[in-house]
Structures are given as C-alpha cells and as structure tokens.
Scaffold this active site. Sequence first.
Site, short mmCIF file in Angstrom:
data_model
loop_
_atom_site.label_atom_id
_atom_site.label_comp_id
_atom_site.label_asym_id
_atom_site.label_seq_id
_atom_site.Cartn_x
_atom_site.Cartn_y
_atom_site.Cartn_z
N HIS A 293 0.84 -1.19 0.00
CA HIS A 293 0.00 0.00 0.00
C HIS A 293 0.89 1.25 0.00
O HIS A 293 1.64 1.48 0.95
CB HIS A 293 -0.91 0.02 1.23
N PHE A 468 3.86 0.15 4.89
CA PHE A 468 4.49 -1.04 5.49
C PHE A 468 3.59 -2.27 5.44
O PHE A 468 3.47 -3.00 6.41
CB PHE A 468 4.91 -0.76 6.94
N HIS A 469 2.99 -2.54 4.27
CA HIS A 469 2.09 -3.68 4.13
C HIS A 469 2.53 -4.62 3.00
O HIS A 469 1.70 -5.00 2.17
CB HIS A 469 0.66 -3.21 3.85
N PRO A 470 3.79 -5.04 2.93
CA PRO A 470 4.18 -5.94 1.82
C PRO A 470 3.54 -7.31 1.96
O PRO A 470 3.47 -7.88 3.07
CB PRO A 470 5.70 -6.02 1.95
#
Length: 540
Positions: A293, A468-470
């Site tokens: 994101h 920080f949503h890998p």
Amino acid sequence: MEEFDYIVVGAGSAGCVLANRLSADPANRVLVLEAGGKDNWIWFHIPVGYLFAMGNPRADWMFQTEKEPGLNGRALNYPRGKVIGGCSAINGMISMRGQAGDYDHWRQLGLTGWGWDDVLPVFKKLDGHFLGDTEHHGGSGELRVEEMRLKWDVLDSVIAAAVEMGIPRTSDFNTGDNNGAGYFHVNQKRGLRVSAAKAFLKPVLARPNLRLETGVLVEKVLFEGKRAVGVRFRQNGQTVEARARGEIILSAGAVGSPQILQLSGVGPAEWLSEHGITPVLDRQGVGRNLQDHLQQRSIFKVSGAKTLNTTYHSLVRRALMGMEYALFQTGPLTMAPSQLGIFTMSSPDHERANIEFHVQPLSLDKFGEPLHRFPAITVSACNLRPTSRGTIRLRSADPAAKPMIAPNYLSTPEDRRVAADAIRVTRRLMKQPALGRFRPEEYLPGPGVGDDEASLAKAAGDIGTTIFHPIGTAKMGLPSDPMAVVDERLRVFGLNGLRVVDASVMPTITSGNTNTPTIMIADKAAAMMIEDARQGDRHA
C-alpha cells in the site's frame, strides 16, 4: 541440536500464533527461531514507541527499497520488525480485517476455504474485543482490541467533513464492509501495545515442549531430495543445524520468507544461478508478486486547532503528556500512528471502497525526523488494491546481506490514476464546511501542484511512501498457476515437509492494514497442520 516435530522460522505476527497453537499438544516438540531479540525495551510497549523503534537497529531490519522509477528515483526506508512479535511490535496497532470482497476474491481464484464466510469465524475466535461477543466479533480471544484512548477536536471535524461529502460515519471498520469514516480500533490493552508476542507467544513460553531461540540468522532450509528435513542457522558465532521430523514453516514475512527460500535453492533458477546457488526447485513465483500500500502523505496547516506538533514542542505540555500516561495510561503516548480512518471510492468506477485515509493530528517530513513547529494534520490516502507488482531478490548468497526490495510502485496506468484521484478526494475533503473554522492550507503536495492528471501523478511520486504492508511474494494458488508458490493449505508446491505461513502467501492484498489478516492466516494454517498430522499426512 536435537529433532523437533515443527520448526517455525520467525517469531513475528504469524510465527507467534503458530508457536502457541502447535505446542498446545504436549506431544509436539516445537522450535521457534527468531533473528531479533526479546521485547524487553520500554518502547515496544508504550504505543507511541513506534516513533523510536522504526529506524532503530534494535527493533528494525533497516531495509531500504531500490530506487523506484514510479517515485521519481527515490528509495524508501522499509521498516520490518526484528524482535519477537515482528512487525506487530513496531506497527500502527490498527485492528483491520479488510473487506469481505477481498477473501471472496481469493475463493473465486479457486482457493477453497479462504472466502469471507470461512475466515470470519477465525477472526471472531481470535478477537478479545471490547464489544464482546457479537455478530462480527468475539470477546474471549487472545488478540485484545480496544478503542482509542484520546480524541482530537480537529479529527472530529474531519469525520464531519467526510459525512458532508456523502461518506457514512462508522464505529466499526471490521464488519466486512469498511466504507465509512471513524476512529480506528487498536491492538492495545489499557494503554499498552498488544503485539503477537504478548498475545500468543509469551503466555505459553513455559511449555516444556516449546523452545524459542533468539539472535538467530537462518542460512537455509536443508533438503534430502525434495523433502525439507532441517534448518541451518548461525547463533552466537556458531553454525547450528536443527532437524524436523514433521514440518518446517517459514514465517519470516513477505521479505524474509522469499529470501530464505531463495537462499535454500527454491526460486527462479535464473535468479539463483546469479549467486552460484544450485536450485533445489525452480519455482518462478518465489519473490515475485510483491504488493504494498503506497500512501500519498498530504499535509495541511491548520489554525486554531490543537495538534501534536504544538503540544510536542512545548516542554510543559510534553511533561504533562508523560504525567497523564503515567497516571492514567491515556493521552498522546497511547497514540497509534493514525487515529482516524476513512474508506471510500476514489472515483465512481469502483464498486467498493478502494482508498483508505490515515488521518493524523501531526505532521513531519518523514518518520524519524522532528514534528513540524506549525500546527498541521496529515491526511494520507492509499490505493487499497494496487495493480503494480514488485520483487524481492537476493543481493548475494550471504544470508546476512539485505535483499533487493523493488516494489515497483505506480508502474501501471491504473495505479497512477487512482493516486491522482486520491489527491483530488483529499483536497475536496479539506474544503468541506466542517473544516472551515480551521482554515486548512495545503502544505504538501502544495498549492502549486495542478489538478491535472500529469501533475498529480508526478506529485504522488514525490510524496508517496509505504504504509508497510508488503504481501504476496510466496502466493497461494492453484497447481496450474506457474507463479503460485503454495497451495490452499500453504504447502510449497513440488516439495514435502515445507510450508510458508505469513503475509507472503496472500495472492492479492487485503483492503486495509495487514497485521490482523496475517494472524488469521497463521491460526488457520495451524489448524490445517494439526488436521493433516492427525490424518497421518505431514505432506510426506
């Protein structure tokens, strides 16, 4: 080291759940390997500690992306938790499941057991929700969910502005449809962070059949033919091997799990050969399909509003903040990075909410730098379902070398269009009458940035940053999908005794923050593994 039934690599959001569930049967010997250390630092527990944990090698892997063309050549810091609890020890604490449509899409891809009706009971089982047992929540689970412990007048007005735009007010984003504006619920308990380690791992560490090793750098998974039989790792300057008679589970996250697979000879053969690694299995999807994101961090100066900027730069007010927290566990020290959420459509082309706002009563150039000295709020909008796809690749065959992270942000026309539309929605939100008394003044991207597609797309590249949503780098899929890495039971295709259980297995990203879905995946995976073991099938 002796033999175990299960070896879990990574004590992050997923690994802590696996440790808890798999060790519940005293007959199972479970080893958990964690690269980081114990969470014995105050800033892992006071919620605002993320400001000090991100960018600190005590807590963070300190990764960076490659220079991104879509971000006009910028590289981003890419925080990942390096401690028991993983990212849940340094993240925003936001309790968010995503949308029912996310999981129904997984089921439509052929992934049996992953539709909304399948995962909702798991979410409810995990919930220790302040609302108690309801249609959507559970009250007795380990993962505590509470309301924010502070409010801001200016944020209340942002909600009112969203309502004026036709966005409904909501008190709960976790019913399957998160369209609306309201305050986030958080993984906290009486003003303290609730990480996966605190919820799931630490309460069961006394079990004699559970062993946690910290300060471990995993070098590779060991194979005999196509069966995973052990793990080689470094600890205290020594090389150690642990053997598994049952299964090995990689739960090192969307960056770490594909890195370990590639170090172990599992991945695209052409990538492995660059580093002299002999392929155990040429699996093209390992390290591909990276999704994240990307948010556009718009900042607006405000007048006549209390914000954290002004509070923080007053020594007296800062002292009062500390005193309030010490006495009551309330106030700004309990703040999640974002307090207010808005989910809506970036344009009429979308059937369900496709952008998420994180609204904060503060502003700064980037995490780790001081707050601005003028009163301001940050209104960040992210594309919930990006179409850009990136990669995680080895930089070298040295396990200590940081991998190459290339998210490939804004690489598709669709993503650039959504980013431009999101900035337009942000500007429209800030012009609503409910915010008029604060006289919002655009600071970023700035009044000099035009409203045309090209100007806004460039601005998105200038101000865009990760939330920080890998996910997705070892995705679930059908055997017919050459890019799939694991099946619907999270077993690695073409190998035996090896599963991946973390955010990397998501085929597509969920429409919201990803910590709670990762914990759900781990709980489901543990149930599958226990079921398979009872049936005498350890994928042998």
